[in-house]
Design an enzyme around this catalytic site. Structure first.
Site, PDB file in Angstrom:
ATOM      1  N   ASP A  13       0.860  -1.165   0.000  1.00  0.00           N
ATOM      2  CA  ASP A  13       0.000   0.000   0.000  1.00  0.00           C
ATOM      3  C   ASP A  13       0.912   1.235   0.000  1.00  0.00           C
ATOM      4  O   ASP A  13       2.116   1.120   0.275  1.00  0.00           O
ATOM      5  CB  ASP A  13      -0.878  -0.025   1.258  1.00  0.00           C
ATOM      6  CG  ASP A  13      -1.603   1.278   1.485  1.00  0.00           C
ATOM      7  OD1 ASP A  13      -2.379   1.686   0.607  1.00  0.00           O
ATOM      8  OD2 ASP A  13      -1.374   1.899   2.544  1.00  0.00           O
ATOM      9  N   ASP A  15      -0.206   5.200   0.943  1.00  0.00           N
ATOM     10  CA  ASP A  15      -0.457   6.172   2.017  1.00  0.00           C
ATOM     11  C   ASP A  15      -0.537   5.468   3.365  1.00  0.00           C
ATOM     12  O   ASP A  15      -1.340   4.561   3.564  1.00  0.00           O
ATOM     13  CB  ASP A  15      -1.762   6.927   1.756  1.00  0.00           C
ATOM     14  CG  ASP A  15      -1.663   7.868   0.570  1.00  0.00           C
ATOM     15  OD1 ASP A  15      -0.705   8.655   0.523  1.00  0.00           O
ATOM     16  OD2 ASP A  15      -2.548   7.820  -0.307  1.00  0.00           O
ATOM     17  N   ASP A 170      -1.244  -0.700   6.033  1.00  0.00           N
ATOM     18  CA  ASP A 170      -1.449  -0.086   7.349  1.00  0.00           C
ATOM     19  C   ASP A 170      -2.896  -0.052   7.779  1.00  0.00           C
ATOM     20  O   ASP A 170      -3.202   0.475   8.854  1.00  0.00           O
ATOM     21  CB  ASP A 170      -0.910   1.351   7.326  1.00  0.00           C
ATOM     22  CG  ASP A 170      -1.758   2.247   6.419  1.00  0.00           C
ATOM     23  OD1 ASP A 170      -1.917   1.901   5.225  1.00  0.00           O
ATOM     24  OD2 ASP A 170      -2.266   3.279   6.900  1.00  0.00           O
TER      25      ASP A 170
END
Length: 230
Positions: A13, A15, A170
């Site tokens: 991922d 961001d 995250d």
């Protein structure tokens, strides 16, 4: 976690995982809501939608907006996120050196992001990190996370099987996308969702830094199981 698991394709991922952009996303979303006289969401509410595509994120935060409201929303949010909001969004400490090291060890690296293609290309141009990635899929090229299409597309393009890949993210959206695609996952605790949110999801482990992530990933042999499909 078994060291016998081989993961030659590592999918990240962006961001909150590679780039510490969560703070800017939160503040830009709040500023946009204020300017458009929409209810200003809490920081927690914004953090909860980070990782999914912008349209479903807007729906979750503000409900259904008219076409003219959406057009204005996109313009104002882009203005704040790219130009006006000065909240720092650096690459996480040690991320670049770890990516370079993984690349040099023979791992194939990919990105599966909630950013649109133009957004990923912009931050790649700013950071130069595109040098380490072989493949990428963006929010405007597939269904939003946690739908597995991004990962299915990356597997098909790269020629890897699901058991030869691992997803790093995250948010619960990243981990659920991986589970939906039958791909193993590692959660990082320094992004949008804290450890207590991630620990109830399916993941090999949770890590607290890029240095720890490198230690986990380099236990895996990147060369044993890659067989090009088709």
């Amino acid at each position: 976690m078994s060291s016998q698991l081989t993961t030659p394709l590592i999918i990240f991922d962006w961001d909150g995982t590679v780039m510490d952009s969560v703070g800017r996303i939160v503040s830009s979303m709040q500023l946009t809501a204020r300017d458009l006289d929409l209810p200003v969401p809490t920081a927690m509410a914004v953090r909860d939608i980070i990782g999914i595509s912008l349209m479903p994120a807007i729906d979750r935060l503000f409900g259904t907006l008219s076409e003219s409201q959406l057009e204005r929303f996109f313009a104002v949010y882009r203005h704040y996120y790219i130009d006006a909001d000065q909240t720092p969004s650096p690459v996480f400490p040690n991320a670049e050196s770890v990516l370079q090291s993984l690349h040099s060890q023979g791992f194939q690296l990919a990105v599966a992001t909630g950013k649109a293609r133009h957004g990923l290309e912009r931050v790649w141009a700013e950071t130069g990190l595109d040098a380490w990635f072989h493949y990428s899929r963006c929010a405007d090229e597939a269904e939003s996370k946690p739908h597995p299409k991004m990962l299915h597309d990356l597997l098909r393009e790269s020629g890897f099987q699901a058991e030869q890949a691992i997803m790093i993210g995250d948010s619960v959206h990243d981990l659920r996308m991986a589970a939906n695609a039958g791909i193993a996952a590692i959660g990082v605790t320094f992004g949008a969702h804290p450890r207590q949110r991630l620990q109830d999801e399916t993941a090999l482990c949770l890590v607290d830094s890029w240095v720890e992530l490198q230690s986990v990933l380099t236990q895996f042999n990147p060369s044993l199981t890659h067989q090009v499909v088709g």
